[in-house]
Design an enzyme around this catalytic site. Structure first.
Site, PDB file in Angstrom:
ATOM      1  N   CYS A  51       0.813  -1.218   0.000  1.00 32.89           N
ATOM      2  CA  CYS A  51       0.000   0.000   0.000  1.00 32.89           C
ATOM      3  C   CYS A  51       0.846   1.267   0.000  1.00 32.89           C
ATOM      4  O   CYS A  51       0.527   2.233  -0.700  1.00 32.89           O
ATOM      5  CB  CYS A  51      -0.925   0.005   1.224  1.00 32.89           C
ATOM      6  N   CYS A  75      -5.956  -2.973   8.344  1.00 35.71           N
ATOM      7  CA  CYS A  75      -6.824  -1.795   8.425  1.00 35.71           C
ATOM      8  C   CYS A  75      -8.153  -1.968   7.702  1.00 35.71           C
ATOM      9  O   CYS A  75      -9.157  -1.388   8.108  1.00 35.71           O
ATOM     10  CB  CYS A  75      -6.092  -0.559   7.899  1.00 35.71           C
TER      11      CYS A  75
END
Length: 355
Positions: free
Chosen positions: A106, A203
């Site tokens: 990410c 997350c």
């Protein structure tokens, strides 16, 4: 403004540039990073990234923190890019028996891409985050990630795939501090997030059950059989997406002795090993990147095979193979191998196999 030097920022002078865009989560680290930059005279704008529906709480927390800090906080929508670059590959990797690290993917592909794009739109030269690492411009003029003061909070592994476009503009104000220092600063600053717990889960999967998340998307991991340390077929497993190399708990089998997952085979079978047999000396990698974009030279490096592992000395052949001086525990295909020289990230690749 006066020429201002930030600890571990990588810049000798800021000349006339006095603006920084800070990636915020609403947590203590990014909030203290904002306050440090403010105290050093910088005009700070906050940005919180909405990666998925699971991030609405973080968006709200970041807005509240920004209000307390007296700054604007813009919301960046990165859902489509996050799905493409992180979530879909994450699911595919687990279904194929690999163990991905979504944060490592990410950071270069989504988070810092979004922050740089927003900074460019706003006419802001520098971006910052609350990561525990340092950026320094080395003698050859290349900006590189260096280890932070806090060995316990070291996040260089997660930043190991950042390129020069990001590194040359990145400020990391927390690189010189321990976590306890940061929490105390937050208390001294009167920030509401001073004692907020650290986030330890994936997350975009708040409950942490990644297998259920993948199955809810209509995907299934390969089926196969457990193979005992002696090579015997001891029955079917639940599907490779439920397992990872080195796993001991949750196997649902009893052999009268502790066993670990040694290998997830391409056909879906899972080979088990007795305690002590989950160590490997030779690891192959692909997708190697370096801070300057040049090939990673052959030589000896300190290498981490997972974020919480200690770096171990290994010889790299300059192509795709690492040979460790001492066997390392459970290097899992799909995980990242981060290469270090001294206290500096030299490169990063993805583990493909171990033997």
């Amino acid at each position: 403004m006066n020429d201002t030097i930030l600890p571990g920022s990588g810049f000798d002078t800021y000349e006339e540039q006095d603006k920084v865009l800070v990636g915020m989560s609403g947590g203590v680290d990014s909030s203290v990073a904002v306050r440090i930059l403010q105290q050093q005279g910088f005009a700070v704008t906050g940005a919180v990234i909405r990666f998925s529906d699971a991030h609405d709480g973080a968006v709200q927390a970041a807005r509240q923190a920004a209000q307390q800090l007296g700054i604007e906080c813009i919301v960046l929508d990165a859902q489509a890019l996050f799905e493409q670059e992180v979530v879909a590959p994450f699911c595919a990797d687990y279904c194929a028996g690999r163990t991905p690290n979504p944060c490592v993917r990410c950071n270069p592909a989504v988070k810092f891409t979004a922050l740089l794009a927003a900074a460019d739109r706003l006419g802001i030269q520098y971006i910052a985050t609350g990561h525990y690492a340092r950026v320094e411009v080395d003698a050859d003029g290349v900006s590189r990630i260096h280890l932070p003061q806090s060995a316990a909070r070291d996040q260089t592994y997660m930043l190991s795939r950042l390129d020069q476009e990001v590194l040359s503009r990145l400020v990391l104000p927390l690189g010189e501090f321990e976590k306890d220092d940061v929490r105390q600063m937050a208390r001294d600053f009167g920030l509401d997030c001073a004692d907020a717990p650290d986030s330890m889960e994936i997350c975009f999967i708040p409950g942490g059950d990644y297998a259920a998340f993948i199955r809810d998307r209509g995907m299934e991991g390969k089926a196969g059989r457990f193979i005992s340390p002696d090579g015997k077929d001891i029955g079917p497993h639940k599907g490779v997406l439920h397992y990872t190399v080195g796993q001991r708990k949750g196997l649902g089998i009893a052999l009268g002795e502790p066993v670990f997952i040694r290998e997830i085979c391409p056909n879906g079978d899972i080979r088990l090993a007795r305690a002590g047999e989950e160590f490997f000396t030779t690891v192959t990698v692909d997708g190697i990147v370096t801070p300057d974009g040049q090939p990673l030279p052959a030589g000896t490096y300190q290498v981490k095979v997972r974020s919480a592992a200690q770096a171990q000395s290994a010889a790299f052949d300059g192509v795709d193979t690492l040979v460790f001086e001492q066997p390392v525990r459970a290097p899992a295909p799909g995980q990242t191998a981060a290469f270090y020289r001294n206290d500096t990230v030299a490169g990063s690749g993805f583990i493909t196999s171990a033997r």
